[in-house]
Design a protein around this motif. Structure first.
Motif, PDB file in Angstrom:
ATOM      1  N   ILE A  13       0.837  -1.205   0.000  1.00  0.00           N
ATOM      2  CA  ILE A  13       0.000   0.000   0.000  1.00  0.00           C
ATOM      3  C   ILE A  13       0.872   1.255   0.000  1.00  0.00           C
ATOM      4  CG2 ILE A  13      -1.630   1.359   1.383  1.00  0.00           C
ATOM      5  CD1 ILE A  13      -2.866  -1.289   2.313  1.00  0.00           C
ATOM      6  N   GLN A  14       1.897   1.267   0.849  1.00  0.00           N
ATOM      7  CA  GLN A  14       2.803   2.412   0.907  1.00  0.00           C
ATOM      8  C   GLN A  14       3.499   2.636  -0.433  1.00  0.00           C
ATOM      9  OE1 GLN A  14       3.647   4.894   2.783  1.00  0.00           O
ATOM     10  NE2 GLN A  14       5.500   5.491   1.691  1.00  0.00           N
ATOM     11  N   GLY A  15       4.011   1.564  -1.017  1.00  0.00           N
ATOM     12  CA  GLY A  15       4.726   1.694  -2.291  1.00  0.00           C
ATOM     13  C   GLY A  15       3.840   2.178  -3.414  1.00  0.00           C
ATOM     14  N   LEU A  16       2.593   1.731  -3.433  1.00  0.00           N
ATOM     15  CA  LEU A  16       1.664   2.119  -4.493  1.00  0.00           C
ATOM     16  C   LEU A  16       1.176   3.559  -4.345  1.00  0.00           C
ATOM     17  CD1 LEU A  16      -0.592  -1.072  -4.834  1.00  0.00           C
ATOM     18  CD2 LEU A  16       1.074  -0.222  -6.498  1.00  0.00           C
ATOM     19  N   THR A  17       1.079   4.042  -3.120  1.00  0.00           N
ATOM     20  CA  THR A  17       0.421   5.329  -2.887  1.00  0.00           C
ATOM     21  C   THR A  17       1.347   6.494  -2.558  1.00  0.00           C
ATOM     22  OG1 THR A  17       0.076   4.771  -0.537  1.00  0.00           O
ATOM     23  CG2 THR A  17      -1.677   4.190  -2.081  1.00  0.00           C
ATOM     24  N   GLU A  18       2.608   6.236  -2.225  1.00  0.00           N
ATOM     25  CA  GLU A  18       3.502   7.315  -1.802  1.00  0.00           C
ATOM     26  C   GLU A  18       3.670   8.389  -2.876  1.00  0.00           C
ATOM     27  OE1 GLU A  18       6.198   9.802   0.130  1.00  0.00           O
ATOM     28  OE2 GLU A  18       4.878   8.257   0.936  1.00  0.00           O
ATOM     29  N   PHE A  19       3.838   7.992  -4.122  1.00  0.00           N
ATOM     30  CA  PHE A  19       4.152   8.957  -5.163  1.00  0.00           C
ATOM     31  C   PHE A  19       2.933   9.438  -5.921  1.00  0.00           C
ATOM     32  CE2 PHE A  19       7.903   6.131  -4.737  1.00  0.00           C
ATOM     33  CZ  PHE A  19       8.687   7.036  -4.051  1.00  0.00           C
ATOM     34  N   LEU A  20       1.817   8.738  -5.770  1.00  0.00           N
ATOM     35  CA  LEU A  20       0.582   9.208  -6.376  1.00  0.00           C
ATOM     36  C   LEU A  20      -0.018  10.281  -5.466  1.00  0.00           C
ATOM     37  CD1 LEU A  20      -1.017   5.794  -7.444  1.00  0.00           C
ATOM     38  CD2 LEU A  20       0.658   7.196  -8.666  1.00  0.00           C
ATOM     39  N   PRO A  21      -0.686  11.275  -6.021  1.00  0.00           N
ATOM     40  CA  PRO A  21      -1.230  12.371  -5.188  1.00  0.00           C
ATOM     41  C   PRO A  21      -2.513  11.973  -4.466  1.00  0.00           C
ATOM     42  CG  PRO A  21      -1.764  12.745  -7.485  1.00  0.00           C
ATOM     43  CD  PRO A  21      -0.885  11.528  -7.461  1.00  0.00           C
ATOM     44  N   ILE A  22      -2.452  10.839  -3.734  1.00  0.00           N
ATOM     45  CA  ILE A  22      -3.645  10.321  -3.073  1.00  0.00           C
ATOM     46  C   ILE A  22      -3.416  10.060  -1.589  1.00  0.00           C
ATOM     47  CG2 ILE A  22      -4.638   9.341  -5.174  1.00  0.00           C
ATOM     48  CD1 ILE A  22      -3.478   6.642  -4.407  1.00  0.00           C
ATOM     49  N   SER A  23      -2.249  10.399  -1.059  1.00  0.00           N
ATOM     50  CA  SER A  23      -1.903  10.313   0.364  1.00  0.00           C
ATOM     51  C   SER A  23      -1.661   8.892   0.851  1.00  0.00           C
ATOM     52  CB  SER A  23      -2.965  10.973   1.245  1.00  0.00           C
ATOM     53  OG  SER A  23      -2.596  10.879   2.613  1.00  0.00           O
ATOM     54  N   SER A  24      -0.411   8.526   0.944  1.00  0.00           N
ATOM     55  CA  SER A  24      -0.048   7.204   1.458  1.00  0.00           C
ATOM     56  C   SER A  24      -0.400   7.077   2.937  1.00  0.00           C
ATOM     57  CB  SER A  24       1.448   6.939   1.254  1.00  0.00           C
ATOM     58  OG  SER A  24       2.233   7.872   1.981  1.00  0.00           O
ATOM     59  N   SER A  25      -0.205   8.164   3.701  1.00  0.00           N
ATOM     60  CA  SER A  25      -0.494   8.099   5.137  1.00  0.00           C
ATOM     61  C   SER A  25      -1.981   7.891   5.398  1.00  0.00           C
ATOM     62  CB  SER A  25      -0.003   9.369   5.846  1.00  0.00           C
ATOM     63  OG  SER A  25      -0.553  10.531   5.265  1.00  0.00           O
ATOM     64  N   ALA A  26      -2.833   8.442   4.526  1.00  0.00           N
ATOM     65  CA  ALA A  26      -4.268   8.214   4.666  1.00  0.00           C
ATOM     66  C   ALA A  26      -4.596   6.748   4.424  1.00  0.00           C
ATOM     67  CB  ALA A  26      -5.049   9.090   3.685  1.00  0.00           C
ATOM     68  N   ARG A 115      -4.480  12.102  13.122  1.00  0.00           N
ATOM     69  CA  ARG A 115      -4.745  10.782  12.567  1.00  0.00           C
ATOM     70  C   ARG A 115      -6.216  10.376  12.713  1.00  0.00           C
ATOM     71  NH1 ARG A 115      -0.338   8.157  11.084  1.00  0.00           N
ATOM     72  NH2 ARG A 115      -1.240   6.072  11.261  1.00  0.00           N
ATOM     73  N   ASN A 116      -7.044  11.301  13.144  1.00  0.00           N
ATOM     74  CA  ASN A 116      -8.474  11.060  13.252  1.00  0.00           C
ATOM     75  C   ASN A 116      -9.061  10.867  11.847  1.00  0.00           C
ATOM     76  OD1 ASN A 116     -11.419  12.120  13.232  1.00  0.00           O
ATOM     77  ND2 ASN A 116     -10.997  11.759  15.404  1.00  0.00           N
ATOM     78  N   ILE A 120      -9.060  12.914   8.163  1.00  0.00           N
ATOM     79  CA  ILE A 120      -8.462  12.324   6.969  1.00  0.00           C
ATOM     80  C   ILE A 120      -9.467  12.260   5.813  1.00  0.00           C
ATOM     81  CG2 ILE A 120      -7.509  10.186   6.011  1.00  0.00           C
ATOM     82  CD1 ILE A 120      -6.201   9.708   8.755  1.00  0.00           C
ATOM     83  N   GLY A 121     -10.698  11.823   6.095  1.00  0.00           N
ATOM     84  CA  GLY A 121     -11.714  11.760   5.052  1.00  0.00           C
ATOM     85  C   GLY A 121     -11.993  13.126   4.454  1.00  0.00           C
ATOM     86  N   THR A 122     -12.044  14.136   5.317  1.00  0.00           N
ATOM     87  CA  THR A 122     -12.319  15.502   4.857  1.00  0.00           C
ATOM     88  C   THR A 122     -11.175  16.045   4.012  1.00  0.00           C
ATOM     89  OG1 THR A 122     -13.652  15.935   6.840  1.00  0.00           O
ATOM     90  CG2 THR A 122     -12.870  17.850   5.602  1.00  0.00           C
ATOM     91  N   THR A 123      -9.926  15.846   4.471  1.00  0.00           N
ATOM     92  CA  THR A 123      -8.789  16.377   3.714  1.00  0.00           C
ATOM     93  C   THR A 123      -8.610  15.659   2.378  1.00  0.00           C
ATOM     94  OG1 THR A 123      -7.305  14.911   4.974  1.00  0.00           O
ATOM     95  CG2 THR A 123      -7.512  17.186   5.733  1.00  0.00           C
ATOM     96  N   LEU A 124      -8.965  14.385   2.317  1.00  0.00           N
ATOM     97  CA  LEU A 124      -8.915  13.681   1.030  1.00  0.00           C
ATOM     98  C   LEU A 124      -9.815  14.372   0.007  1.00  0.00           C
ATOM     99  CD1 LEU A 124      -8.984   9.911   2.111  1.00  0.00           C
ATOM    100  CD2 LEU A 124      -7.230  10.984   0.678  1.00  0.00           C
ATOM    101  N   ILE A 125     -11.001  14.737   0.428  1.00  0.00           N
ATOM    102  CA  ILE A 125     -11.949  15.386  -0.482  1.00  0.00           C
ATOM    103  C   ILE A 125     -11.504  16.798  -0.834  1.00  0.00           C
ATOM    104  CG2 ILE A 125     -14.310  16.240  -0.725  1.00  0.00           C
ATOM    105  CD1 ILE A 125     -15.177  13.926   1.129  1.00  0.00           C
ATOM    106  N   VAL A 126     -11.199  17.592   0.199  1.00  0.00           N
ATOM    107  CA  VAL A 126     -10.850  19.001  -0.021  1.00  0.00           C
ATOM    108  C   VAL A 126      -9.602  19.143  -0.887  1.00  0.00           C
ATOM    109  CG1 VAL A 126     -10.089  21.131   1.105  1.00  0.00           C
ATOM    110  CG2 VAL A 126     -11.959  19.781   2.107  1.00  0.00           C
ATOM    111  N   MET A 127      -8.550  18.398  -0.541  1.00  0.00           N
ATOM    112  CA  MET A 127      -7.312  18.529  -1.310  1.00  0.00           C
ATOM    113  C   MET A 127      -7.433  17.869  -2.690  1.00  0.00           C
ATOM    114  SD  MET A 127      -5.498  20.483   0.449  1.00  0.00           S
ATOM    115  CE  MET A 127      -4.010  20.393  -0.554  1.00  0.00           C
ATOM    116  N   PRO A 165      -2.455  13.686   7.661  1.00  0.00           N
ATOM    117  CA  PRO A 165      -2.751  12.556   6.779  1.00  0.00           C
ATOM    118  C   PRO A 165      -4.000  12.839   5.947  1.00  0.00           C
ATOM    119  CG  PRO A 165      -2.203  11.776   8.975  1.00  0.00           C
ATOM    120  CD  PRO A 165      -2.348  13.268   9.075  1.00  0.00           C
ATOM    121  N   GLY A 166      -3.935  12.498   4.671  1.00  0.00           N
ATOM    122  CA  GLY A 166      -5.045  12.769   3.775  1.00  0.00           C
ATOM    123  C   GLY A 166      -4.750  13.896   2.814  1.00  0.00           C
ATOM    124  N   VAL A 167      -3.799  14.754   3.179  1.00  0.00           N
ATOM    125  CA  VAL A 167      -3.429  15.862   2.301  1.00  0.00           C
ATOM    126  C   VAL A 167      -2.642  15.352   1.099  1.00  0.00           C
ATOM    127  CG1 VAL A 167      -2.022  17.950   2.091  1.00  0.00           C
ATOM    128  CG2 VAL A 167      -3.517  17.643   4.070  1.00  0.00           C
TER     129      VAL A 167
END
Length: 274
Positions: A13-26, A115-116, A120-127, A165-167
């Motif tokens: 999951i980390q490897g797939l998401t770190e470089f994509l603009p989708i937030s690995s930490s989320a 980490r709430n 995270i859900g909100t920042t995923l949408i907004v960003m 996380p999520g940004v």
């Protein structure tokens, strides 16, 4: 499932998401919760990111060596101080300062409150929306060779938002780069280079937390996840750079909004615990 197998999944999951603009930490916060594993912890997340940054160091080794050597030469030889590579060295250093300073000052908030899953859900949408707007209004007429100190400071400030996380570190930096008029490949490339000091520094800083009970995994699973994230991340870099040279970020925007909305719905339904 054993901790080792969990670590392999989280490393992928980390490897797939770190470089994509989708937030690995989320993703490292949401999916373990979905699987019933709980939060793997900020220390685990920070340390396994070293694997993906090692992939960056190897993939961009020629660029990094060229920039690093030019920067060192510029310290002692004035004739090297006006070159793009020597300036790029300073831009990466200056651009890294915001996330380093805020990361130290806000350490407790990052590891606890940020980490709430509601956040995270909100920042995923907004960003995600911010990334979509930036990609559409960006002039796309500036190559990386036209970067200035002001650009580096602004993109560094944007990168610092990824402490939440999520940004998404790459997403925030790329969004600012697009607003500043850089083409997609230039914005993406600088985002990768700018992340190196911050991610490696954060990983090293959090190493001491791995054996102290502040995370759900010990050294074995953490090292395993780091290795897996390196292998998968290396492939992801090459793919993303090829992708953005000809296509927009729209699929990532849609994915972020769907994931963020899905997370908020599951929280509201009681399926996930914040």
């Amino acid at each position: 499932m054993t901790d080792l197998l969990k670590a392999v999944v989280l490393g992928i999951i980390q490897g797939l998401t770190e470089f994509l603009p989708i937030s690995s930490s989320a993703h490292l916060r949401i999916f373990p919760e979905l699987f019933g594993w709980g939060d793997p912890g900020a220390a685990f997340t920070a340390v396994i990111q070293i694997g993906t940054e090692l992939a960056v160091l190897i993939y961009f080794r020629k660029d990094i060596w060229r920039i690093g050597s030019a920067w060192v030469k510029s310290l002692f030889r004035p004739e090297h101080r006006g070159t793009l590579d020597s300036r790029m060295g300073w831009y990466i250093i200056v651009g890294s300062l915001p996330i380093v300073v805020l990361g130290v000052l806000l350490k407790d908030l990052i590891e606890r409150d940020f980490r709430n899953l509601w956040i995270i859900g909100t920042t995923l949408i907004v960003m995600g929306i911010v990334l979509g707007v930036a990609d559409r209004v960006g002039r796309t007429d500036r190559p990386l060779g036209r970067i200035t100190l002001k650009d580096a400071v602004l993109m560094g400030a944007a990168q610092a938002l990824a402490l939440i996380p999520g940004v998404s570190r790459s997403g925030a930096t790329i969004s600012m780069g697009r607003f500043l008029g850089f083409d997609r490949e230039a914005a993406t490339r600088f985002a990768f280079l700018l992340a190196i000091p911050a991610v490696v520094g954060a990983g090293i800083f959090e190493l001491k937390e791995i054996p102290n009970g502040h995370n759900d995994f010990g050294w074995g699973p953490t090292i395993t996840a780091t290795i897996v994230s390196f292998v998968v991340g290396y492939a992801a870099i090459a793919w993303l750079l090829r992708y953005v040279s000809t296509r927009s970020y729209t699929p990532f925007v849609v994915y972020r909004i769907l994931l963020g909305a899905g997370t908020l719905i599951l929280l509201g339904a009681g399926v996930l615990t914040a």
